[in-house]
Design an enzyme around this catalytic site. Structure first.
Site, PDB file in Angstrom:
ATOM      1  CG  ASP A  24      -2.034   0.971   1.160  1.00 39.83           C
ATOM      2  OD1 ASP A  24      -2.287   1.502   0.062  1.00 39.83           O
ATOM      3  OD2 ASP A  24      -2.677   1.218   2.193  1.00 39.83           O
ATOM      4  CG  HIS A  41       0.124   1.843  -9.315  1.00 38.80           C
ATOM      5  ND1 HIS A  41      -0.131   1.562  -7.990  1.00 38.80           N
ATOM      6  CD2 HIS A  41      -0.960   2.529  -9.759  1.00 38.80           C
ATOM      7  CE1 HIS A  41      -1.321   2.056  -7.663  1.00 38.80           C
ATOM      8  NE2 HIS A  41      -1.839   2.647  -8.716  1.00 38.80           N
ATOM      9  CD  GLU A  71     -13.049  -5.194  -2.648  1.00 38.80           C
ATOM     10  OE1 GLU A  71     -11.860  -5.554  -2.814  1.00 38.80           O
ATOM     11  OE2 GLU A  71     -13.962  -5.976  -2.319  1.00 38.80           O
ATOM     12  CG  LEU A 135       9.460 -17.290  -3.214  1.00 36.69           C
ATOM     13  CD1 LEU A 135       9.215 -17.325  -1.699  1.00 36.69           C
ATOM     14  CD2 LEU A 135      10.020 -15.912  -3.613  1.00 36.69           C
ATOM     15  NE  ARG A 192      -2.975  -1.553   4.497  1.00 35.86           N
ATOM     16  CZ  ARG A 192      -4.205  -1.624   4.046  1.00 35.86           C
ATOM     17  NH1 ARG A 192      -5.017  -2.553   4.490  1.00 35.86           N
ATOM     18  NH2 ARG A 192      -4.657  -0.768   3.144  1.00 35.86           N
ATOM     19  NE  ARG A 198      -8.077   0.645   5.308  1.00 35.05           N
ATOM     20  CZ  ARG A 198      -7.667   1.917   5.367  1.00 35.05           C
ATOM     21  NH1 ARG A 198      -8.014   2.659   6.397  1.00 35.05           N
ATOM     22  NH2 ARG A 198      -6.938   2.435   4.410  1.00 35.05           N
TER      23      ARG A 198
HETATM   24  C1  FPP Z   1      -1.865   0.190  -3.359  1.00 40.60           C
HETATM   25  O1  FPP Z   1      -1.454   1.521  -3.437  1.00 40.60           O
HETATM   26  C2  FPP Z   1      -1.267  -0.594  -4.427  1.00 40.60           C
HETATM   27  C3  FPP Z   1      -1.956  -1.129  -5.467  1.00 40.60           C
HETATM   28  C4  FPP Z   1      -3.415  -0.981  -5.635  1.00 40.60           C
HETATM   29  C5  FPP Z   1      -1.279  -1.862  -6.552  1.00 40.60           C
HETATM   30  C6  FPP Z   1      -0.062  -2.667  -6.213  1.00 40.60           C
HETATM   31  C7  FPP Z   1       0.721  -2.841  -7.458  1.00 40.60           C
HETATM   32  C8  FPP Z   1       2.062  -2.836  -7.566  1.00 40.60           C
HETATM   33  C9  FPP Z   1       2.950  -2.806  -6.415  1.00 40.60           C
HETATM   34  C10 FPP Z   1       2.751  -2.807  -8.885  1.00 40.60           C
HETATM   35  C11 FPP Z   1       2.688  -3.986  -9.739  1.00 40.60           C
HETATM   36  C12 FPP Z   1       2.823  -5.282  -9.082  1.00 40.60           C
HETATM   37  C13 FPP Z   1       3.093  -6.409  -9.735  1.00 40.60           C
HETATM   38  C14 FPP Z   1       3.121  -7.705  -9.036  1.00 40.60           C
HETATM   39  C15 FPP Z   1       3.372  -6.386 -11.162  1.00 40.60           C
HETATM   40  P1  FPP Z   1      -2.545   2.654  -3.530  1.00 40.60           P
HETATM   41  O2  FPP Z   1      -2.704   3.032  -4.970  1.00 40.60           O
HETATM   42  O3  FPP Z   1      -3.813   2.227  -2.865  1.00 40.60           O
HETATM   43  O4  FPP Z   1      -1.827   3.803  -2.728  1.00 40.60           O
HETATM   44  P2  FPP Z   1      -2.502   4.963  -1.872  1.00 40.60           P
HETATM   45  O5  FPP Z   1      -3.263   4.287  -0.751  1.00 40.60           O
HETATM   46  O6  FPP Z   1      -1.333   5.760  -1.390  1.00 40.60           O
HETATM   47  O7  FPP Z   1      -3.398   5.720  -2.804  1.00 40.60           O
END
Ligand code: FPP
Length: 246
Positions: A24, A41, A71, A135, A192, A198
């Site tokens: 997150d 991302h 979601e 792994l 997390r 959460r």
């Molecule tokens: C949460 O951050 C993260 C995600 C919804 C996406 C996780 C994806 C990656 C780490 C990149 C790609 C992964 C792979 C395996 C290819 P958020 O957008 O909710 O952050 P915020 O809470 O600060 O808005």
């Protein structure tokens, strides 16, 4: 620094066999740099590489990452497209190295909702890395824990309705066999990032006895050292599974 921490992890106690991570804070990382969210991302992909390397070094057997929730389909279309594009990019760039390092990749979630490009990529990486035993890397994509539990109940109900299963034989083990995670033991440690306290509909059944570790570090900044710090913290915990200390 990293090798010193790794050494400490090795001598400190048992390494968690299964680590689950809610990745997150990508959006906040990007916002803090006045960048568009997809770049957060993209930077998060680097942290995925870090934790895979760290788990291989520390001897963690299973790593389950929450990459995209059901979601998350409600996010703006350009962000969804960026995330799916990153998934394809990650697979295209990493599949050979994952295979070389004997990392077996599985994708957990409702794959029917993926577009054709992402679907082909996940099928390819699962086939390409099948049998990797150093792994197990589980990427949860289009995943919702409640939906997973409802699906398990439906599968058991279908078995019972077809006369192949006596409802009296349904116990916790039988139920867990219908979850996406049936092949692996439950997570020992849930990490997390970004400080949120959460569970966010992630592995609700499987996390029953997991140790929880929340760090303020935003996911793109999460490093191999941060992983080792989390493991060291885990090694200081006393796990009782509802029993009294021995
Ligand atoms: C949460 O951050 C993260 C995600 C919804 C996406 C996780 C994806 C990656 C780490 C990149 C790609 C992964 C792979 C395996 C290819 P958020 O957008 O909710 O952050 P915020 O809470 O600060 O808005």
């Amino acid at each position: 620094m990293g090798d010193d921490l790794l050494q400490r992890v090795r001598v400190h106690g048992a390494v968690p066999g299964h680590i689950a991570i809610i990745m997150d804070g990508n959006g906040r990382w990007a916002k803090g740099r006045k960048l568009p969210r997809p770049l957060g991302h993209h930077a998060g992909m680097g942290a995925v590489r870090e934790v895979v390397a760290g788990c291989l070094e520390a001897g963690v057997e299973v790593l389950t990452l929450f990459a995209f929730s059901q979601e998350n389909w409600q996010r703006p279309a350009p962000e969804i497209e960026a995330l799916m594009g990153l998934l394809e990019e990650y697979i295209a760039r990493e599949a050979d190295e994952l295979r070389e390092k004997r990392v077996g990749v599985r994708i957990l979630g409702d794959l029917e909702r993926l577009g054709p490009g992402a679907r082909a990529a996940v099928d390819r990486v699962m086939a390409h890395t099948a049998g990797g035993s150093a792994l197990s890397l589980n990427l949860c994509i289009s995943y919702s824990s409640r939906a997973e539990i409802v699906r398990a109940a439906r599968l058991l109900a279908e078995e019972a309705a077809a006369g192949r299963l006596d409802p009296a034989d349904i116990d916790e083990d039988r139920f867990a066999q219908q979850l996406y995670t049936a092949a692996w033991p439950d997570p020992d440690l849930l990490i997390r990032t970004s400080g949120e306290m959460r569970i966010s509909n992630f592995l609700l059944w499987q996390l029953a006895y997991a140790e929880l570790y929340v760090t303020p570090v935003l996911w793109p900044d999460f490093s191999r050292d941060d992983l080792f710090e989390a493991i060291l913290d885990y090694q200081r915990r006393e796990r009782r599974f509802g029993r009294v200390p021995v």
